[in-house]
Write a protein that holds these residues in place. Structure first.
Motif, PDB file in Angstrom:
ATOM      1  N   GLY A  45       0.820  -1.216   0.000  1.00  0.00           N
ATOM      2  CA  GLY A  45       0.000   0.000   0.000  1.00  0.00           C
ATOM      3  C   GLY A  45       0.845   1.254   0.000  1.00  0.00           C
ATOM      4  O   GLY A  45       0.573   2.206  -0.752  1.00  0.00           O
ATOM      5  N   THR A 106      -2.674  -2.586   7.353  1.00  0.00           N
ATOM      6  CA  THR A 106      -3.242  -2.948   6.051  1.00  0.00           C
ATOM      7  C   THR A 106      -2.594  -2.134   4.929  1.00  0.00           C
ATOM      8  O   THR A 106      -1.813  -1.203   5.191  1.00  0.00           O
ATOM      9  CB  THR A 106      -4.754  -2.676   6.042  1.00  0.00           C
ATOM     10  N   LEU A 108      -4.170  -0.012   3.181  1.00  0.00           N
ATOM     11  CA  LEU A 108      -4.673   1.357   3.374  1.00  0.00           C
ATOM     12  C   LEU A 108      -3.834   2.097   4.413  1.00  0.00           C
ATOM     13  O   LEU A 108      -3.511   3.271   4.221  1.00  0.00           O
ATOM     14  CB  LEU A 108      -6.149   1.335   3.779  1.00  0.00           C
ATOM     15  N   ASP A 109      -3.461   1.415   5.492  1.00  0.00           N
ATOM     16  CA  ASP A 109      -2.585   2.039   6.498  1.00  0.00           C
ATOM     17  C   ASP A 109      -1.271   2.482   5.862  1.00  0.00           C
ATOM     18  O   ASP A 109      -0.765   3.573   6.132  1.00  0.00           O
ATOM     19  CB  ASP A 109      -2.290   1.073   7.648  1.00  0.00           C
ATOM     20  N   ALA A 111      -0.717   3.205   2.669  1.00  0.00           N
ATOM     21  CA  ALA A 111      -0.955   4.338   1.769  1.00  0.00           C
ATOM     22  C   ALA A 111      -1.145   5.631   2.557  1.00  0.00           C
ATOM     23  O   ALA A 111      -0.613   6.681   2.175  1.00  0.00           O
ATOM     24  CB  ALA A 111      -2.182   4.063   0.903  1.00  0.00           C
ATOM     25  N   ILE A 112      -1.878   5.562   3.669  1.00  0.00           N
ATOM     26  CA  ILE A 112      -2.089   6.761   4.498  1.00  0.00           C
ATOM     27  C   ILE A 112      -0.757   7.256   5.043  1.00  0.00           C
ATOM     28  O   ILE A 112      -0.496   8.462   5.066  1.00  0.00           O
ATOM     29  CB  ILE A 112      -3.088   6.470   5.632  1.00  0.00           C
TER      30      ILE A 112
END
Length: 195
Positions: A45, A106, A108-109, A111-112
Motif C-alpha cells: 500500500g 493494512t 490502506l494504512d 498508503a495513508i
C-alpha cells in the motif's frame, strides 16, 4: 533518462531511502511486532501510493505541495499526529488487551502513511529537481526506480525489526523493543512538527 544516469540516481537515493525516517521506523516496528510476511500488505500500500505520488510530482501535478505552502504544513502536522498515534499504539501493545486486539497494518494504512509523510514529498521533489523526466516515460522510469529502491529499504528495515524481536523474544524484551520503537516514532513526529 539515459542508462548511465541510473547508477547516479540510485547513489543519490541510497542515503534518502535507507536513513531513519517515518516510513522506515514504522516498518521496523511493524516487522518487530508482526514479522515481514504480515507487513507486506502495508508495504504494498505504501509503495503503490509512492509510485502514484512520485509520478504526479515528476509530472508537475503537485506543485501546490512546496515546503512553504499551507498544504505542505497541513500534511506535515497531520503526519506528525499520525506518527504520535502509531507510537502510542505501539507503546501500549504490550498490554494483554492490546495483544488480543492486535492486527498487522493494512495496505490502506501503508498508503495513508505515505500520504501523510512530508519527508516523502520533500525527497520526491528533490529527486525530480536532480533527475527531471524529459518525457512521461522518463518520469515513470524515475518514479519506478525510486519506488523499487524505497521498497527494498523498507523491507530491510522490516526484516531488521523482525530479527530484533526474534533475538529478544521474551514479553519483557518485546515491551522494551516496542517502547524503543514508540520513542523513535515519537521523535520523528516531533522532528516533523518542529522542522
Amino acid at each position: 533518462m539515459t542508462p548511465d544516469q541510473i547508477p547516479l540516481l540510485l547513489l543519490f537515493l541510497f542515503p534518502l531511502a535507507y536513513s531513519p525516517g517515518p516510513g522506515n521506523m514504522f516498518f521496523a516496528a511493524l516487522g518487530a511486532r508482526f514479522g515481514v510476511a504480515a507487513s507486506l500488505p502495508a508495504t504494498l500500500g505504501y509503495h503503490a501510493a509512492t509510485l502514484i505520488v512520485s509520478f504526479a510530482i515528476g509530472a508537475g501535478i503537485t506543485v501546490a505541495l512546496v515546503p512553504t505552502s499551507r498544504s505542505f504544513t497541513m500534511i506535515q502536522t497531520l503526519g506528525a499526529v499520525y506518527l504520535l498515534w502509531l507510537a502510542f499504539k505501539l507503546y501500549r501493545s504490550h498490554s494483554p488487551q492490546s495483544l488480543a486486539d492486535a492486527h498487522p497494518a493494512t495496505a490502506l494504512d501503508g498508503a495513508i502513511l505515505l500520504l501523510l509523510n512530508p519527508k516523502g514529498y520533500l525527497i520526491m521533489t528533490l529527486l525530480f529537481t536532480q533527475f527531471p523526466g524529459d518525457t512521461l516515460p522518463d518520469t515513470a522510469l524515475v518514479a519506478t526506480l525510486f519506488t523499487a529502491n524505497n521498497m527494498i529499504a523498507f523491507l530491510l528495515w522490516t526484516f531488521a525489526g523482525q530479527t530484533l524481536s526474534l533475538l529478544f523474544n521474551s514479553p519483557a524484551a518485546a515491551h522494551r523493543i516496542n517502547t524503543g520503537f514508540a520513542i523513535c516514532l515519537s521523535g520523528v513526529a516531533l522532528w516533523l512538527l518542529l522542522s
